[in-house]
Design a protein around this motif. Structure first.
Motif, short mmCIF file in Angstrom:
data_model
loop_
_atom_site.label_atom_id
_atom_site.label_comp_id
_atom_site.label_asym_id
_atom_site.label_seq_id
_atom_site.Cartn_x
_atom_site.Cartn_y
_atom_site.Cartn_z
N HIS A 142 13.88 14.71 6.49
CA HIS A 142 13.01 15.17 7.69
C HIS A 142 12.58 14.09 7.98
O HIS A 142 13.28 12.53 7.20
CB HIS A 142 11.94 16.31 6.90
N ALA A 143 11.94 13.70 8.63
CA ALA A 143 10.62 12.69 9.40
C ALA A 143 9.45 12.92 9.43
O ALA A 143 9.57 14.07 10.42
CB ALA A 143 12.09 12.38 10.12
N GLU A 144 8.60 12.67 9.40
CA GLU A 144 7.37 12.69 9.72
C GLU A 144 6.34 11.39 10.44
O GLU A 144 7.16 9.89 9.56
CB GLU A 144 6.95 13.59 8.70
N CYS A 145 5.63 11.63 11.30
CA CYS A 145 4.67 10.76 11.27
C CYS A 145 2.93 11.52 10.64
O CYS A 145 3.18 12.73 11.00
CB CYS A 145 4.75 10.35 13.05
N ILE A 146 2.83 10.10 10.17
CA ILE A 146 2.05 10.91 9.05
C ILE A 146 0.73 9.96 9.43
O ILE A 146 0.65 8.90 9.27
CB ILE A 146 2.05 10.63 7.55
N ARG A 147 -0.62 10.67 9.98
CA ARG A 147 -1.76 9.55 10.04
C ARG A 147 -3.29 9.93 9.41
O ARG A 147 -3.21 11.33 9.05
CB ARG A 147 -2.28 9.60 11.72
N ILE A 148 -3.72 8.75 8.78
CA ILE A 148 -4.08 9.16 7.56
C ILE A 148 -5.96 8.22 8.02
O ILE A 148 -5.75 6.73 8.47
CB ILE A 148 -3.94 8.19 6.60
N ARG A 149 -7.06 9.08 8.02
CA ARG A 149 -8.23 8.36 8.92
C ARG A 149 -9.11 8.32 7.25
O ARG A 149 -8.60 9.19 6.65
CB ARG A 149 -8.53 9.04 9.52
N GLY A 150 -9.92 7.41 7.51
CA GLY A 150 -11.21 7.30 6.42
C GLY A 150 -10.86 5.38 5.90
O GLY A 150 -10.97 5.08 6.51
N ILE A 151 -11.57 5.07 4.88
CA ILE A 151 -12.30 4.11 4.36
C ILE A 151 -10.47 3.01 3.80
O ILE A 151 -9.71 3.86 2.96
CB ILE A 151 -12.76 4.04 3.96
N VAL A 152 -9.37 3.13 5.06
CA VAL A 152 -8.22 3.19 4.75
C VAL A 152 -7.76 2.12 4.68
O VAL A 152 -6.56 1.26 4.79
CB VAL A 152 -7.65 3.96 4.76
N GLN A 153 -8.12 0.89 5.29
CA GLN A 153 -8.07 -0.38 5.68
C GLN A 153 -8.79 -2.08 4.74
O GLN A 153 -9.96 -1.57 4.36
CB GLN A 153 -8.39 -0.76 6.72
N GLY A 154 -7.83 -2.68 4.33
CA GLY A 154 -9.25 -3.74 3.35
C GLY A 154 -9.16 -3.34 2.29
O GLY A 154 -9.66 -3.97 1.30
N VAL A 155 -8.20 -1.39 1.39
CA VAL A 155 -8.73 -1.79 -0.06
C VAL A 155 -6.74 -1.72 -0.30
O VAL A 155 -6.93 -1.16 -1.33
CB VAL A 155 -9.05 -0.34 0.11
N GLY A 156 -5.89 -2.11 -0.03
CA GLY A 156 -4.59 -2.36 -0.76
C GLY A 156 -3.97 -0.27 -0.67
O GLY A 156 -3.83 -0.17 -1.16
N PHE A 157 -4.31 -0.20 0.74
CA PHE A 157 -3.97 1.63 0.77
C PHE A 157 -2.63 0.99 1.01
O PHE A 157 -1.48 2.09 0.64
CB PHE A 157 -4.60 2.17 1.56
N ARG A 158 -2.24 0.04 2.21
CA ARG A 158 -0.74 -0.16 2.42
C ARG A 158 -0.11 -0.58 1.57
O ARG A 158 1.22 0.82 1.01
CB ARG A 158 -0.24 -0.82 3.86
N PRO A 159 0.10 -1.52 0.74
CA PRO A 159 0.89 -1.53 -0.61
C PRO A 159 1.43 -0.17 -1.48
O PRO A 159 1.18 0.29 -2.02
CB PRO A 159 -0.45 -2.47 -1.32
N ALA A 160 -0.29 1.01 -1.63
CA ALA A 160 0.39 1.89 -2.58
C ALA A 160 0.39 2.87 -2.11
O ALA A 160 1.77 3.77 -2.33
CB ALA A 160 -1.90 2.51 -2.50
#
Length: 843
Positions: free
Chosen positions: A13-31
């Motif tokens: 399967h393939a999905e596009c997932i949008r996450i909103r909130g405090i998610v920039q500058g906190v190591g979110f992409r590495p997680a």
């Protein structure tokens, strides 16, 4: 025999997932990368203006497990407000692995993280004494004062724009060395995409100079920050503090002035400037022109704080949190057996029973306190009544007559961010000031506000913050202070422009306080005229209550509540407020209000007895004026030519209070009262506290900082006096829907004549006022069939009054709403203005 078919491979399967909130500058992409790799998913993750965007390919069960793990194992500084999933067609050319890709620039709708205190891992690096003098050490950050990672370090203070990438911060001028760049690009490293990443070879530098600008100590890029050599700037700064000097220290969100807090006098030769015989704290008070207001203290660790204060588990959690605020703690009495050198200077917080304590929140502070091993006073570096310095040259210009030395660095502070101040009250944290560590993190609005248009609320005059509303979120700015000072107003306009840029906010409506002389009111008018958008005038105390409702996620369609708003002053209206404030006409001054309120409307049900402000605004700075006005107003017999003061002189002529007030130009004041000249009436709870404080001799002539009289009045109370007050509290008259202190004044004067201690008089006043507020509140709630009561306003930062009122109302089975994430004082007004405006528009 027919062979059984082979089991089908699980469908991809393939999905596009949008996450909103405090998610920039906190190591979110590495997680995201680590978890996606763990579940053998392929695809990509990136930042954009709406938050984090994930394109993921793999087994359906694995994608579900990936989402669950992300919710459970998200980075400590992050906050997920929503996850939106959309199934997409599986690509003909699937991704081979999972990648972190470059940020895309689009309209900003994401949250921005606040500056965060040094994490444990970074702290272990900078204080790693096991590697001391080991030339083969691989820890190049030992002793480096700008160490950070995705879990800690500067954010708001260095940001210029969104998305949060290095090029959009003041770190853009420091090019990462190969070692730092390798960390930045490695998904296995905690500095993966840490935008302020740096080390001694490529990052900012610190140096020490004297007040004349002469360099005392510096470290070049090629030098290692690891050996405690005498020419190290931080070591030298610590030595200067030990020698009773004032050192200006550039931190994360501003520059502070530091002195040793355990200073009971100068060494034999006095100070470098000849102020022998006074302590370093006294010297700081004299030079900063701050004679009484308590100073905040920074200590090395919680163990050191516990030498001077009591610390419970909740307070410990606040102190050690990533926000690392100043926490007001109960002062510990020092026994006579303890060494004098361990005692704090009596000048740190004169007459206070609490101390504002904080822990080091940057590597520089940790290194300094580690060398000193004593607490320091750390107070904002600024000229009198101006905002905190953030620029090196500006600091040199205005602080040269205050600071002996300057510990500076070359990482620019883009945005001024003061220290936050919190106190545990009724078992929960209450904000006195919301700034570093918390702002500008967004606050989700309650149910019903999802379709709110973009709104800008300008806040009040004192303790100003402003608020942006967009996409069901409220963004409250950091504390900026009192706008009557032009430099603070400049900072206010700078931050308005910054936030509108960071959040790509285009206000369709502007909300202001009703007071026509508030600078924020005038600025709102100016912006509304420039942009051609609608302006909304919001009543001050209605905004207090609405802020409390929003702070508690009270739904838009919730039933009206009884709002009890107690503060100093705010423009009022003698009637219900319509949506456009059209009933506002007389400009009366309120400050002790009982309101029937929801988000849209507010009706005044009862209030404190209005008493004149003798001389207008000057009465807020000279408490004795409030004492005389109260005595004259409350004790004048009905249907008699005799006034209240005459009665007092006849019955209490021996009192020091009477002798002192008799020396004032009372005939002039009586004429002013009779003619209504320069003495507007105000139903102010704050001025009642001032009046009582002055009556018992607490700073009667002048207050040196806002709320001083009320603070000292509360500090009078001891445990024994409070117990006695339970059975001897002063009475208040609650007839005619007014909280009238007349009976209280008669009893208080008699107590003064009977030489009752100030501690008991203060306790009887606090307990009596609490009883009166509860009684009147319960009566009004029952009359209006209300089960929920909201408490707001700066007077409710009085811990004694707040806790007693809250507990008393809850014992009567009322739901009591109190502030959680924004201050009860005027620092929360902007949120209330914004949600009232939103509610009226949505309706």
């Amino acid at each position: 025999m027919k062979a059984n078919p082979l089991p089908k491979a699980p469908k991809q399967h393939a999905e596009c997932i949008r996450i909103r909130g405090i998610v920039q500058g906190v190591g979110f992409r590495p997680a995201v990368w680590k978890i996606a790799t763990q579940f053998q998913l392929s695809g990509s993750v990136s930042n954009d203006g709406d938050g984090v965007l994930i394109a993921v390919e793999g087994k359906s069960l694995s994608i579900n497990a990936f989402i669950d793990a992300l919710n459970n194992d998200k980075p400590a500084l992050s906050r997920i407000d929503s996850i939106e999933r959309e199934r997409t067609d599986f690509p003909d050319d699937p991704a081979l692995n999972f990648e972190i890709i470059e940020s895309t620039h689009s309209t900003a709708n994401t949250g921005i993280t606040a500056d965060a205190a040094t994490c444990d891992e970074c702290l272990a690096e900078i204080l790693d004494d096991t590697l001391n003098k080991n030339s083969n050490s691989q820890n190049r950050r030992q002793g480096y004062p700008f160490t950070n990672c995705t879990h800690c370090g500067p954010r708001l203070s260095i940001i210029k724009g969104i998305p949060y990438d290095r090029a959009q911060t003041s770190m853009d001028e420091f090019e990462m060395c190969p070692a730092c760049l390798s960390e930045y690009n490695s998904p296995y490293d905690r500095r993966f995409h840490a935008q302020p990443n740096a080390c001694p070879n490529c990052g900012p530098e610190v140096w020490l100079e004297d007040r004349g600008g002469k360099l005392v100590s510096s470290v070049n890029k090629n030098q290692r920050y690891k050996d405690p050599i005498n020419d190290m700037p931080i070591i030298q700064a610590a030595l200067c503090i030990r020698e009773k000097n004032i050192v200006a220290i550039k931190g994360i969100g501003g520059i502070h002035l530091a002195v040793c807090a355990c200073d009971d006098g100068f060494n034999n030769n006095g100070s470098a400037n000849g102020e022998s015989g006074i302590s370093a704290v006294q010297k700081l008070r004299l030079k900063k022109q701050r004679p009484n207001k308590p100073f905040a203290i920074m200590a090395k660790n919680v163990t050191m704080i516990e030498q001077y204060c009591y610390v419970n588990d909740e307070e410990r959690a606040l102190l050690t949190s990533p926000a690392a605020p100043i926490v007001l703690l109960k002062k510990r009495e020092v026994s006579g057996t303890e060494r004098k050198t361990s005692q704090l200077s009596n000048d740190v917080a004169p007459g206070q029973k609490t101390l504002g304590m904080m822990l080091p929140y940057s590597p520089l502070h940790h290194l300094l306190l580690n060398v000193l091993n004593k607490p320091i006073v750390l107070t904002s570096a600024n000229a009198s009544n101006e905002p905190q310095c953030i620029d090196n040259d500006h600091a040199r210009e205005i602080l040269s007559h205050i600071a002996d030395y300057f510990l500076l660095h070359n990482r620019d502070i883009e945005n001024r961010v003061d220290d936050s101040v919190v106190r545990m009250m009724a078992g929960k944290p209450q904000f006195y000031r919301r700034a570093r560590g918390y702002a500008p993190e967004s606050l989700p609005l309650p149910e019903g506000f999802e379709s709110t248009p973009q709104i800008l609320a300008m806040g009040g005059e004192l303790k100003n913050t402003f608020c942006l509303i967009k996409n069901g979120q409220a963004v409250l700015s950091q504390h900026m202070g009192d706008l009557e000072n032009y430099k603070t107003y400049e900072d206010y306009r700078h931050n308005l422009a910054l936030y509108e840029n960071l959040f790509q906010h285009q206000a369709e409506h502007i909300a202001i306080d009703m007071h026509p002389e508030y600078i924020s009111n005038k600025a709102g008018h100016e912006l509304a005229n420039e942009r051609g958008i609608k302006l909304h005038k919001i009543q001050h105390h209605h905004a207090h209550i609405a802020a409390c409702l929003a702070d508690n996620q009270y739904p838009l369609n919730g039933e009206p509540v009884l709002g009890i708003a107690l503060d100093g002053l705010g423009y009022g209206s003698d009637g219900s407020l319509s949506a456009d404030g059209s009933l506002f006409a007389d400009g009366s001054l309120w400050g002790g209000e009982f309101l029937l309120a929801d988000y849209q409307q507010s009706k005044r049900l009862a209030h404190f007895k209005p008493v004149a402000l003798l001389g207008g605004a000057v009465a807020m700075k000279q408490p004795w004026r409030n004492t005389y006005a109260h005595l004259q107003t409350c004790l004048s017999p009905i249907n008699s030519n005799e006034n209240g003061w005459d009665w007092i002189v006849q019955n209490h002529a021996e009192l020091e209070l009477v002798k002192t007030l008799s020396k004032k130009p009372l005939a002039t004041f009586d004429a002013m009262l009779e003619k209504g000249m320069s003495c507007p009436k105000a139903s102010s709870a704050g001025r009642l506290f001032d009046a009582v404080a002055a009556a018992i001799g607490l700073c009667p002539e002048e207050i040196r900082y806002e709320g001083q009289a009320a603070i000292e009045l509360e500090n009078c109370i001891d445990e024994q006096a409070w117990k006695k007050a339970n059975n001897s509290a002063y009475e208040f008259d609650l007839s005619a829907k007014q909280l009238d202190p007349t009976p209280m004044w008669k009893a208080l004067l008699q107590d003064l004549s009977d030489s009752i201690p100030s501690s008991l008089i203060s306790a009887r006043f606090h307990k009596g006022l609490s009883n009166a507020i509860q009684t009147l509140g319960i009566q009004l709630a029952k009359e209006n069939i209300i089960n929920t009561i909201a408490l707001s306003g700066g007077v409710f930062q009085n811990k004694t009054l707040f806790e007693d009122v809250k507990q008393g109302l809850e014992l009567q089975d009322f739901t009591v709403l109190v502030h959680r994430n924004v201050p009860a004082n005027d620092g929360g007004l902007a949120l209330g203005q914004a949600v009232i405006t939103a509610a009226r528009i949505i309706d």
